[in-house]
Design an enzyme around this catalytic site. Structure first.
Site, mmCIF file in Angstrom:
data_model
loop_
_atom_site.group_PDB
_atom_site.id
_atom_site.type_symbol
_atom_site.label_atom_id
_atom_site.label_comp_id
_atom_site.label_asym_id
_atom_site.label_seq_id
_atom_site.Cartn_x
_atom_site.Cartn_y
_atom_site.Cartn_z
ATOM 1 N N SER A 189 1.085 -1.205 0.130
ATOM 2 C CA SER A 189 -0.011 0.050 -0.103
ATOM 3 C C SER A 189 0.816 1.216 0.099
ATOM 4 O O SER A 189 0.591 2.237 -0.598
ATOM 5 C CB SER A 189 -0.979 -0.198 1.175
ATOM 6 O OG SER A 189 -0.216 0.091 2.447
ATOM 7 N N ARG A 269 12.884 -8.043 5.830
ATOM 8 C CA ARG A 269 14.231 -8.830 6.161
ATOM 9 C C ARG A 269 15.338 -7.541 6.228
ATOM 10 O O ARG A 269 15.165 -6.672 5.641
ATOM 11 C CB ARG A 269 14.583 -9.887 5.108
ATOM 12 C CG ARG A 269 13.671 -10.941 5.282
ATOM 13 C CD ARG A 269 13.948 -11.831 4.071
ATOM 14 N NE ARG A 269 12.709 -12.722 3.705
ATOM 15 C CZ ARG A 269 12.659 -14.010 3.938
ATOM 16 N NH1 ARG A 269 13.605 -14.788 4.680
ATOM 17 N NH2 ARG A 269 11.520 -14.675 3.789
ATOM 18 N N HIS A 287 8.791 2.767 9.060
ATOM 19 C CA HIS A 287 8.663 1.999 10.154
ATOM 20 C C HIS A 287 7.360 2.242 10.897
ATOM 21 O O HIS A 287 7.292 3.525 11.251
ATOM 22 C CB HIS A 287 9.907 1.849 10.778
ATOM 23 C CG HIS A 287 9.950 0.897 12.244
ATOM 24 N ND1 HIS A 287 10.003 -0.594 11.878
ATOM 25 C CD2 HIS A 287 9.555 0.983 13.445
ATOM 26 C CE1 HIS A 287 9.696 -0.910 13.364
ATOM 27 N NE2 HIS A 287 9.392 -0.312 13.908
HETATM 28 C C1 GAR Z 1 3.869 -0.733 6.832
HETATM 29 O O1 GAR Z 1 3.125 -0.571 7.722
HETATM 30 C C2 GAR Z 1 5.494 -0.479 7.076
HETATM 31 O O2 GAR Z 1 5.611 0.422 7.978
HETATM 32 C C3 GAR Z 1 5.728 -1.832 7.871
HETATM 33 O O3 GAR Z 1 5.313 -2.678 6.867
HETATM 34 C C4 GAR Z 1 3.874 -2.109 6.661
HETATM 35 C C5 GAR Z 1 3.859 -2.577 4.834
HETATM 36 O O4 GAR Z 1 2.662 -2.217 4.648
HETATM 37 N N1 GAR Z 1 7.202 -2.008 7.686
HETATM 38 C C6 GAR Z 1 7.761 -2.671 8.741
HETATM 39 O O5 GAR Z 1 7.275 -3.003 9.872
HETATM 40 C C7 GAR Z 1 9.407 -2.708 8.573
HETATM 41 N N2 GAR Z 1 10.113 -3.117 9.709
HETATM 42 P P1 GAR Z 1 2.276 -2.066 2.777
HETATM 43 O O6 GAR Z 1 2.810 -3.436 2.234
HETATM 44 O O7 GAR Z 1 0.982 -1.783 2.607
HETATM 45 O O8 GAR Z 1 3.048 -0.999 2.349
#
Ligand code: GAR
Length: 374
Positions: A189, A269, A287
């Site tokens: 997203s 990762r 993050h």
């Molecule tokens: C997001 O909320 C991002 O902050 C998190 O993964 C989600 C991905 O959502 N990232 C982490 O936790 C990294 N440590 P998305 O695929 O819908 O953009």
């Protein structure tokens, strides 16, 4: 010379050996042949007297590169390779490794190209090569020539934000859009809002390549739907880690695609060298917490369980630590008494969607201007 079976290739190698000639063995997908391949194969042939190419079958290319590849069928790829002066014979293989072929054919010489080092060769293949006493040669890659870079260049004219070759030359327009290499493991997203911001002209950049450690990640589908090159990178056997081979592949592919900035949009990762050193200060992450609070996985749930009154999201540069790099921007969101953990997650994500394109745009201004290559 037709395409050989492994047994036929073994007999062919024996015949050549009887007259003192040595077979060089190499392997690969050779999906869209480019000058890097041609030069590599000529160099490989020069190591011995005859060159045998083990060609990944269509199903094995799909396993390595994802559902959109190969672009060309195994029969066509074999035909094109056999048209080269350097290639003497081909075997097509389905297995993830060439260990069985090496054991059956027993080539005297083994060549591998690109980003490989002796340490990053597959241990099984290495053991098989050592047991048959084969010479091993790692040949240098031809910089900037790769199938991925070719696909990225082919995608350029379809991208409305990219000046076409006819409308502007490097001389008349020496600046160019920064090229983003995007990494993601899931929904994508955040990648979607970056594309929206690019379309709206509020983020002045283009996406050159999307890579994912998860073959089923929606982020790959989103990229394919836009005609953006996107590939699965095999992360290795560990459920959370990213293997040394994967780190090399990521760095090599983003460099080959001419990326200026790596954007981690939900990448789960940890990146290490050579990615960190090749893109030092040019890897940005989003993050879901107010770092340094709640680093690591499921940060929104960590904040919810800790019963803190507010949390948020952070855009930061990636360094060797886990979510420790320099912070570029943050947005706070409250945690309300009636919230569920999903409410918190959703609130953070909508804050991310506003923050991420803005923070990337600000960062690109500090990294640019980006000059067109002569
Ligand atoms: C997001 O909320 C991002 O902050 C998190 O993964 C989600 C991905 O959502 N990232 C982490 O936790 C990294 N440590 P998305 O695929 O819908 O953009």
């Amino acid at each position: 010379m037709p395409v050989l079976t492994a047994a036929e290739a073994a007999a062919w190698r024996q015949n050549l050996a009887a007259s003192g000639r040595r077979v060089v063995f190499t392997s690969g997908c050779f999906d869209i042949l480019h000058a890097g391949h041609v030069r590599y194969l000529a160099q490989a042939k020069g190591l011995g007297d005859a060159l045998l190419v083990a060609l990944n079958s269509d199903s094995s290319v799909r396993q390595i590169k994802g559902p959109a590849r190969p672009v060309n069928s195994e029969d066509d790829r074999a035909e094109v390779l056999l048209g080269l002066e350097s290639v003497d014979a081909i075997v097509i293989f389905d297995e993830p490794r060439t260990t069985g072929l090496i054991e059956t054919i027993q080539p005297q010489i083994f060549a591998k190209g690109g980003d490989y080092t002796l340490d990053s060769l597959n241990p099984e293949e290495l053991a098989a090569l050592r047991s048959i006493g084969a010479e091993i040669h790692i040949l240098p890659e031809l910089k900037g020539r790769s199938t991925t870079a070719t696909l990225a260049r082919m995608a350029l004219p379809e991208n409305p934000t990219t000046p076409s070759a006819s409308s502007s030359s490097p001389q008349s327009n020496p600046s160019r859009l920064p090229r983003l290499g995007v990494l993601g493991s899931g929904e994508g997203s955040n990648f979607g809002v970056l594309l929206d911001a690019i379309d709206a002209g509020t983020l002045k950049a283009e996406v050159a390549l999307v890579l994912s450690d998860n073959p089923g990640a929606k982020i790959l589908d989103r990229a394919h739907a836009r005609g953006i090159p996107a590939e699965w990178i095999n992360p290795g056997d560990h459920p959370n880690r990213f293997s040394a081979e994967a780190q090399q592949a990521v760095s090599g592919q983003f460099r080959a695609a001419g990326c200026d900035l790596i954007v981690c949009a939900g990448f789960m990762r940890r990146l290490k060298d050579p990615v960190l050193s090749d893109f030092a200060g040019r890897i940005v992450n989003i993050h879901p917490s107010l770092l340094p609070a709640f680093p690591g996985r499921s940060a929104w749930a960590q904040a919810f369980e800790a019963k803190v009154p507010e949390t948020g999201c952070t855009v930061h540069l990636i360094d060797v630590g886990i979510d420790t790099g320099p912070i570029l921007a943050q947005t706070k969101v409250p945690i309300l008494p009636e919230d569920t953990v999903d409410d918190v997650r959703r609130r953070i994500q909508s804050a991310e969607h506003a923050l991420f394109p803005q923070a990337i745009g600000d960062l690109l201004k500090t990294l640019g201007p980006f000059r067109a290559l002569a």
